[in-house]
Design a protein around this motif. Structure first.
Motif, PDB file in Angstrom:
ATOM      1  N   VAL A  28       0.831  -1.202   0.000  1.00 10.33           N
ATOM      2  CA  VAL A  28       0.000   0.000   0.000  1.00 10.33           C
ATOM      3  C   VAL A  28       0.867   1.253   0.000  1.00 10.33           C
ATOM      4  O   VAL A  28       1.897   1.310   0.674  1.00 10.33           O
ATOM      5  CB  VAL A  28      -0.922   0.024   1.234  1.00 10.33           C
ATOM      6  N   VAL A  29       0.421   2.263  -0.745  1.00  8.19           N
ATOM      7  CA  VAL A  29       1.009   3.602  -0.665  1.00  8.19           C
ATOM      8  C   VAL A  29      -0.115   4.570  -0.323  1.00  8.19           C
ATOM      9  O   VAL A  29      -1.139   4.600  -1.008  1.00  8.19           O
ATOM     10  CB  VAL A  29       1.691   4.028  -1.986  1.00  8.19           C
ATOM     11  N   SER A  30       0.075   5.340   0.737  1.00 15.06           N
ATOM     12  CA  SER A  30      -0.954   6.262   1.207  1.00 15.06           C
ATOM     13  C   SER A  30      -0.365   7.634   1.470  1.00 15.06           C
ATOM     14  O   SER A  30       0.816   7.770   1.810  1.00 15.06           O
ATOM     15  CB  SER A  30      -1.583   5.732   2.506  1.00 15.06           C
ATOM     16  N   THR A  31      -1.191   8.646   1.316  1.00 17.79           N
ATOM     17  CA  THR A  31      -0.823   9.968   1.814  1.00 17.79           C
ATOM     18  C   THR A  31      -0.846   9.910   3.347  1.00 17.79           C
ATOM     19  O   THR A  31      -1.401   8.970   3.937  1.00 17.79           O
ATOM     20  CB  THR A  31      -1.794  11.033   1.282  1.00 17.79           C
ATOM     21  N   PRO A  32      -0.243  10.895   4.047  1.00 18.01           N
ATOM     22  CA  PRO A  32      -0.064  10.787   5.507  1.00 18.01           C
ATOM     23  C   PRO A  32      -1.330  11.038   6.328  1.00 18.01           C
ATOM     24  O   PRO A  32      -1.385  11.953   7.175  1.00 18.01           O
ATOM     25  CB  PRO A  32       1.021  11.827   5.797  1.00 18.01           C
ATOM     26  N   ILE A  33      -2.352  10.234   6.109  1.00 18.02           N
ATOM     27  CA  ILE A  33      -3.537  10.264   6.962  1.00 18.02           C
ATOM     28  C   ILE A  33      -3.111   9.840   8.368  1.00 18.02           C
ATOM     29  O   ILE A  33      -2.444   8.812   8.542  1.00 18.02           O
ATOM     30  CB  ILE A  33      -4.615   9.323   6.409  1.00 18.02           C
ATOM     31  N   LYS A  34      -3.512  10.600   9.362  1.00 17.00           N
ATOM     32  CA  LYS A  34      -2.984  10.416  10.717  1.00 17.00           C
ATOM     33  C   LYS A  34      -3.161   8.998  11.226  1.00 17.00           C
ATOM     34  O   LYS A  34      -2.228   8.379  11.758  1.00 17.00           O
ATOM     35  CB  LYS A  34      -3.655  11.407  11.670  1.00 17.00           C
ATOM     36  N   ASP A  35      -4.365   8.423  11.064  1.00 22.55           N
ATOM     37  CA  ASP A  35      -4.601   7.088  11.595  1.00 22.55           C
ATOM     38  C   ASP A  35      -3.883   6.011  10.799  1.00 22.55           C
ATOM     39  O   ASP A  35      -3.589   4.936  11.335  1.00 22.55           O
ATOM     40  CB  ASP A  35      -6.103   6.799  11.629  1.00 22.55           C
ATOM     41  N   VAL A  36      -3.597   6.274   9.530  1.00 17.54           N
ATOM     42  CA  VAL A  36      -2.814   5.326   8.733  1.00 17.54           C
ATOM     43  C   VAL A  36      -1.361   5.345   9.195  1.00 17.54           C
ATOM     44  O   VAL A  36      -0.734   4.292   9.391  1.00 17.54           O
ATOM     45  CB  VAL A  36      -2.912   5.649   7.227  1.00 17.54           C
ATOM     46  N   VAL A  37      -0.821   6.535   9.415  1.00 13.30           N
ATOM     47  CA  VAL A  37       0.566   6.670   9.858  1.00 13.30           C
ATOM     48  C   VAL A  37       0.766   6.019  11.223  1.00 13.30           C
ATOM     49  O   VAL A  37       1.708   5.243  11.431  1.00 13.30           O
ATOM     50  CB  VAL A  37       0.978   8.151   9.898  1.00 13.30           C
ATOM     51  N   ARG A  38      -0.139   6.296  12.156  1.00 10.99           N
ATOM     52  CA  ARG A  38       0.052   5.802  13.526  1.00 10.99           C
ATOM     53  C   ARG A  38      -0.135   4.289  13.609  1.00 10.99           C
ATOM     54  O   ARG A  38       0.453   3.644  14.482  1.00 10.99           O
ATOM     55  CB  ARG A  38      -0.890   6.532  14.484  1.00 10.99           C
ATOM     56  N   THR A  39      -0.950   3.706  12.730  1.00 10.81           N
ATOM     57  CA  THR A  39      -1.228   2.271  12.801  1.00 10.81           C
ATOM     58  C   THR A  39      -0.314   1.456  11.897  1.00 10.81           C
ATOM     59  O   THR A  39       0.081   0.344  12.247  1.00 10.81           O
ATOM     60  CB  THR A  39      -2.697   1.993  12.416  1.00 10.81           C
ATOM     61  N   TYR A  40       0.041   2.007  10.728  1.00 11.79           N
ATOM     62  CA  TYR A  40       0.746   1.200   9.726  1.00 11.79           C
ATOM     63  C   TYR A  40       2.073   1.817   9.266  1.00 11.79           C
ATOM     64  O   TYR A  40       2.762   1.213   8.446  1.00 11.79           O
ATOM     65  CB  TYR A  40      -0.135   1.027   8.482  1.00 11.79           C
ATOM     66  N   GLY A  41       2.395   2.996   9.766  1.00 14.12           N
ATOM     67  CA  GLY A  41       3.533   3.726   9.218  1.00 14.12           C
ATOM     68  C   GLY A  41       4.875   3.054   9.345  1.00 14.12           C
ATOM     69  O   GLY A  41       5.794   3.333   8.564  1.00 14.12           O
ATOM     70  N   ASP A  42       5.012   2.157  10.321  1.00 11.74           N
ATOM     71  CA  ASP A  42       6.308   1.484  10.519  1.00 11.74           C
ATOM     72  C   ASP A  42       6.265   0.027  10.095  1.00 11.74           C
ATOM     73  O   ASP A  42       7.101  -0.777  10.517  1.00 11.74           O
ATOM     74  CB  ASP A  42       6.742   1.593  11.988  1.00 11.74           C
ATOM     75  N   THR A  43       5.312  -0.343   9.254  1.00 17.71           N
ATOM     76  CA  THR A  43       5.139  -1.751   8.893  1.00 17.71           C
ATOM     77  C   THR A  43       6.003  -2.190   7.714  1.00 17.71           C
ATOM     78  O   THR A  43       6.106  -3.374   7.440  1.00 17.71           O
ATOM     79  CB  THR A  43       3.668  -2.036   8.531  1.00 17.71           C
ATOM     80  N   GLU A  44       6.547  -1.249   6.968  1.00 20.45           N
ATOM     81  CA  GLU A  44       7.417  -1.506   5.817  1.00 20.45           C
ATOM     82  C   GLU A  44       6.670  -1.968   4.564  1.00 20.45           C
ATOM     83  O   GLU A  44       7.262  -2.050   3.497  1.00 20.45           O
ATOM     84  CB  GLU A  44       8.523  -2.526   6.150  1.00 20.45           C
ATOM     85  N   ILE A  45       5.383  -2.278   4.684  1.00 18.42           N
ATOM     86  CA  ILE A  45       4.623  -2.610   3.476  1.00 18.42           C
ATOM     87  C   ILE A  45       3.464  -1.630   3.250  1.00 18.42           C
ATOM     88  O   ILE A  45       2.728  -1.754   2.280  1.00 18.42           O
ATOM     89  CB  ILE A  45       4.092  -4.063   3.493  1.00 18.42           C
ATOM     90  N   VAL A  46       3.316  -0.670   4.156  1.00 24.63           N
ATOM     91  CA  VAL A  46       2.426   0.473   3.933  1.00 24.63           C
ATOM     92  C   VAL A  46       3.321   1.705   3.911  1.00 24.63           C
ATOM     93  O   VAL A  46       3.898   2.090   4.927  1.00 24.63           O
ATOM     94  CB  VAL A  46       1.359   0.600   5.036  1.00 24.63           C
ATOM     95  N   HIS A  47       3.472   2.292   2.745  1.00 21.92           N
ATOM     96  CA  HIS A  47       4.404   3.400   2.565  1.00 21.92           C
ATOM     97  C   HIS A  47       3.648   4.732   2.566  1.00 21.92           C
ATOM     98  O   HIS A  47       2.552   4.826   2.003  1.00 21.92           O
ATOM     99  CB  HIS A  47       5.167   3.232   1.248  1.00 21.92           C
ATOM    100  N   ILE A  48       4.230   5.718   3.208  1.00 19.05           N
ATOM    101  CA  ILE A  48       3.577   7.015   3.391  1.00 19.05           C
ATOM    102  C   ILE A  48       4.282   8.064   2.546  1.00 19.05           C
ATOM    103  O   ILE A  48       5.515   8.175   2.569  1.00 19.05           O
ATOM    104  CB  ILE A  48       3.608   7.453   4.872  1.00 19.05           C
ATOM    105  N   ALA A  49       3.497   8.833   1.789  1.00 20.08           N
ATOM    106  CA  ALA A  49       4.083   9.873   0.920  1.00 20.08           C
ATOM    107  C   ALA A  49       3.037  10.951   0.664  1.00 20.08           C
ATOM    108  O   ALA A  49       1.858  10.649   0.491  1.00 20.08           O
ATOM    109  CB  ALA A  49       4.540   9.273  -0.400  1.00 20.08           C
ATOM    110  N   GLU A  50       3.483  12.199   0.603  1.00 17.35           N
ATOM    111  CA  GLU A  50       2.535  13.302   0.415  1.00 17.35           C
ATOM    112  C   GLU A  50       2.675  13.985  -0.932  1.00 17.35           C
ATOM    113  O   GLU A  50       1.693  14.257  -1.617  1.00 17.35           O
ATOM    114  CB  GLU A  50       2.704  14.329   1.542  1.00 17.35           C
ATOM    115  N   THR A  51       3.916  14.264  -1.357  1.00 17.04           N
ATOM    116  CA  THR A  51       4.127  14.969  -2.616  1.00 17.04           C
ATOM    117  C   THR A  51       4.173  13.990  -3.780  1.00 17.04           C
ATOM    118  O   THR A  51       4.407  12.781  -3.583  1.00 17.04           O
ATOM    119  CB  THR A  51       5.451  15.744  -2.579  1.00 17.04           C
ATOM    120  N   PRO A  52       3.970  14.448  -5.003  1.00 15.67           N
ATOM    121  CA  PRO A  52       4.073  13.544  -6.152  1.00 15.67           C
ATOM    122  C   PRO A  52       5.414  12.825  -6.227  1.00 15.67           C
ATOM    123  O   PRO A  52       5.470  11.619  -6.510  1.00 15.67           O
ATOM    124  CB  PRO A  52       3.855  14.474  -7.354  1.00 15.67           C
ATOM    125  N   GLU A  53       6.509  13.542  -5.964  1.00 16.70           N
ATOM    126  CA  GLU A  53       7.837  12.930  -6.033  1.00 16.70           C
ATOM    127  C   GLU A  53       7.993  11.831  -4.978  1.00 16.70           C
ATOM    128  O   GLU A  53       8.515  10.743  -5.258  1.00 16.70           O
ATOM    129  CB  GLU A  53       8.916  13.999  -5.837  1.00 16.70           C
TER     130      GLU A  53
END
Length: 394
Positions: A322-347
């Protein structure tokens, strides 16, 4: 024009009712759970459907929706029994039935049907505080407010919603929330609030891990595929998708879901962006099975401040990184899982997708990590815990 009861209660599916209406099953010996919802049962299968289908094992469940206009001269109540035991109730109001008159008519329709059924013990389950306008007079043995989202932040929210929620919070015996962020806000307003973030029907979405034929409208789309399913509305970051699709024309964006509250003309149009429309809950694993990466390109605005997307565990259950923008509950629950990646800008999003594509190549590690994350995130587990809280509150 004024309308006076008694009104009609018609069993069947509108507009084309079957010749043999389905049977309404009602047991007067067990409590009735009346769910008051702003979401339609047949729109997108999500939290209300998962929970009410399970509560129907123990209670008579009535799912009362917002009204739909009718060309008929008199109001009536559509009664649509579902296979799982839930009765969906849809008020059908004449075009000119509005405001306080519409609330009175809905109240009369609801009261009349409850009396017709012979409802004894009644419990209320609110998804929308606006339902107080036609259900606030009822005297339930228990009132639950399941606060999925901060509805007042959504486009088109009625201005009186905030005041109605304050009133509902005073009446509610229990408050459940759809995630931790919104729980942190509501627990300041209610002493008996509990977070119940997104759960998942693991077995259903695990079907996506099995190699299977693509649906016809996805079969000709090349790989790699970046997939999303859900409602495409003001929470969807149109600009982000447009820019990433522009920079990586070799990536195919597969967007599954209805377009709501935004002009379809505003959606980005490129050869590598594919809008497949809404699909049923049962169809979703087949689409997910053909994706290389699942994406959650949510906009970072007021409407997404408190969301806890159900899609995250569903994508993982399907074996998709999964790739997600930094939704707070996604970051806090899955942000350190290594298979849910967090990114905000296009780059950053492009870099995250590259990492996710690498994850997909090591499938054994991907699936093991996903299973470790999911643990007991099942809807059965959530339902059981909610039922326990309800028994304690009565």
């Amino acid at each position: 024009m004024s309308w006076a009861g008694p009104y009609q209660y018609e069993i069947g599916k509108s507009p084309d009712k079957p010749e043999t209406p389905p049977e309404v099953i009602f047991d007067e010996q067990i409590p009735t759970l009346l769910c008051l919802s702003h979401l339609r049962w047949s729109f997108v299968y999500q939290r209300p459907q998962h929970l009410m289908s399970r509560f129907a094992r123990d209670f008579n469940v009535l799912f009362f929706e917002e009204p739909i206009p009718t060309e008929d001269a008199q109001p009536w109540l559509e009664v649509r029994p579902e296979e799982n035991g839930v009765q969906v109730l849809v008020p059908r109001l004449p075009q000119d039935c509005e405001g306080e008159t519409a609330l009175r008519v809905q109240r009369d329709l609801l009261d009349g049907y409850l009396k017709k059924l012979g409802v004894g013990e009644l419990m209320l389950w609110f998804y929308t505080p606006m339902a107080l306008g036609y259900a606030g007079h009822l005297e339930p043995s228990l009132t639950v407010y399941d606060c999925m989202d901060e509805l007042s932040a959504f486009r088109g929210a009625p201005p009186e919603l905030v005041e109605r929620e304050r009133e509902l919070l005073k009446r509610a015996d229990l408050v459940f929330t759809g995630g931790y962020s919104i729980w942190e806000a509501k627990r300041e307003l209610h002493d008996n609030a509990y977070p119940f973030p997104s759960s998942v029907d693991v077995a259903h979405f695990a079907e996506a891990r099995r190699t299977q034929a693509d649906p016809d409208d996805q079969a000709e789309i090349p790989h790699p595929r970046l997939g999303f399913y859900g409602v495409i509305d003001e929470r969807f970051d149109i600009a982000l998708v447009a820019e990433v699709a522009k920079q990586r024309p070799d990536w195919q964006f597969v967007l599954v879901g209805p377009v709501v509250k935004i002009d379809p003309a505003d959606l980005p149009r490129r050869d590598n962006i594919h809008y497949l429309g809404g699909k049923t809950y049962d169809e979703l694993p087949r689409y997910l099975s053909g994706w290389d990466v699942a994406i959650m390109p949510f906009a970072m605005n007021e409407s997404t401040r408190f969301i806890s997307p159900t899609k995250t565990p569903e994508y993982l259950a399907g074996g998709c990184p999964v790739v997600s923008t930094p939704i707070k509950d996604v970051v806090r629950t899955y942000g350190d899982t290594e298979i849910v990646h967090i990114a905000e800008t296009p780059e950053a999003f492009i870099q995250a997708v590259d990492k996710a594509l690498a994850d997909a190549e090591d499938r054994d590690r991907l699936l093991k990590t996903a299973d470790d994350i999911l643990g007991d995130m099942s809807w059965d587990h959530t339902w059981a815990l909610m039922k326990e809280k309800m028994q304690c509150a009565k």
